[in-house]
Design a protein around this motif. Sequence first.
Motif, mmCIF file in Angstrom:
data_model
loop_
_atom_site.group_PDB
_atom_site.id
_atom_site.type_symbol
_atom_site.label_atom_id
_atom_site.label_comp_id
_atom_site.label_asym_id
_atom_site.label_seq_id
_atom_site.Cartn_x
_atom_site.Cartn_y
_atom_site.Cartn_z
ATOM 1 N N HIS A 236 1.503 -0.896 0.156
ATOM 2 C CA HIS A 236 0.212 -0.102 -0.251
ATOM 3 C C HIS A 236 0.979 1.669 0.164
ATOM 4 N N THR A 237 0.194 2.375 -1.134
ATOM 5 C CA THR A 237 0.613 3.510 -0.573
ATOM 6 C C THR A 237 -0.132 4.729 0.090
ATOM 7 N N ILE A 238 -0.024 5.966 0.081
ATOM 8 C CA ILE A 238 -0.993 6.442 0.258
ATOM 9 C C ILE A 238 -0.398 8.116 -0.225
ATOM 10 N N GLY A 239 -1.135 7.553 -1.271
ATOM 11 C CA GLY A 239 -1.186 8.603 -2.505
ATOM 12 C C GLY A 239 -0.247 8.433 -3.462
ATOM 13 N N GLY A 240 0.746 7.279 -3.094
ATOM 14 C CA GLY A 240 1.308 6.423 -4.442
ATOM 15 C C GLY A 240 0.628 6.008 -5.836
ATOM 16 N N GLY A 241 -0.955 5.813 -5.510
ATOM 17 C CA GLY A 241 -1.364 5.042 -6.418
ATOM 18 C C GLY A 241 -1.195 3.736 -5.960
ATOM 19 N N ALA A 242 -2.537 2.951 -6.717
ATOM 20 C CA ALA A 242 -3.132 1.438 -5.737
ATOM 21 C C ALA A 242 -1.197 0.474 -6.228
ATOM 22 N N SER A 243 -1.144 -0.262 -5.476
ATOM 23 C CA SER A 243 0.128 -0.889 -5.927
ATOM 24 C C SER A 243 -0.400 -2.974 -5.586
ATOM 25 N N LEU A 244 0.006 -3.809 -4.606
ATOM 26 C CA LEU A 244 -0.635 -4.901 -4.883
ATOM 27 C C LEU A 244 -1.932 -5.319 -3.508
ATOM 28 N N GLY A 245 -1.899 -3.607 -2.884
ATOM 29 C CA GLY A 245 -3.405 -3.381 -3.046
ATOM 30 C C GLY A 245 -3.737 -1.876 -3.046
ATOM 31 N N PRO A 246 -5.535 -1.079 -2.162
ATOM 32 C CA PRO A 246 -5.806 -0.111 -2.429
ATOM 33 C C PRO A 246 -4.345 0.595 -2.049
#
Length: 286
Positions: free
Chosen positions: A24-34
């Motif tokens: 997960h990111t916080i403002g960096g876009g979806a990765s393996l999770g939202p």
Amino acid sequence: MFETASAQVFNPVTFFQENCALCHTIGGGASLGPDLKDVHKRVDREWFVRFVLDPEAIIDQGDARALAIQQEFGGIVMPTIEMSRTQAEAIFLWLEWESSRIAIERGEPQTEQLGAGSAGAESLPFRSQFGEPALSTRELTPRDVALGKNLFQGEQQLSNGGPACISCHTISLLGGLGGGKLGPDLTGIWERLGGRRGLEAWLRTNPTSTMRTVFGKHPIMPEEALSLVAYFEQAKFSEPRGSSSGLLQFILFSVAGACILLLVMGLIWKDRLRGVRRAVVAGAKG
């Protein structure tokens, strides 16, 4: 800082970095999770807490939001991470705060304030570290591809003693009879997980119950994950092979082997059988 029920200091920043930042990111876009920026605007605290404490149970209950997340991210279920309810609530509150500080850094319009003196990015003591995925950005090389191939096929052992991928999986790059059949064919894994970022996170976090069982105590090291990513990327350039090609080769080899074995056995026993017949005939005449 937030305190747990046991009065021990709980740091949500450290917890997120150690347990969540790969997926997960916080403002960096979806990765393996939202992406978890502004998650407090999408779900309420109670739903968030129930979900992170036991994601699989919420999905099994048929929760529409949880099922939609699972479908959006290729059927992957978030692993259950050991934490208390108080800790989960603390993470939710911290995500709300971190989302606001990232918005301030980016100059986005604010409807919520962090507190006095937080009118602009210059007032923040340091920049958020979670706006980008916590994954390697170095260029993948032919050496990575070669190492990934060796790790996949078991020609080089994983550092922490985990089994080779070929034990359970196959891929189009393999010749002959291919790999294992216990797990899914990984030929299209690059596309299914959205490329390098999702695939690296998948390898390093063991998001499925089977992978957690196999690799939980034998995690794949970051550099090994990168090499496997490079090898999987090569698979998308290889010509797909029919799923029955390996089985057909196996049948052909088996039939040929059986014929050769019968021929050899016939040559070995031919003279012996003739000798037995002579003895039987001689005894009958006598």
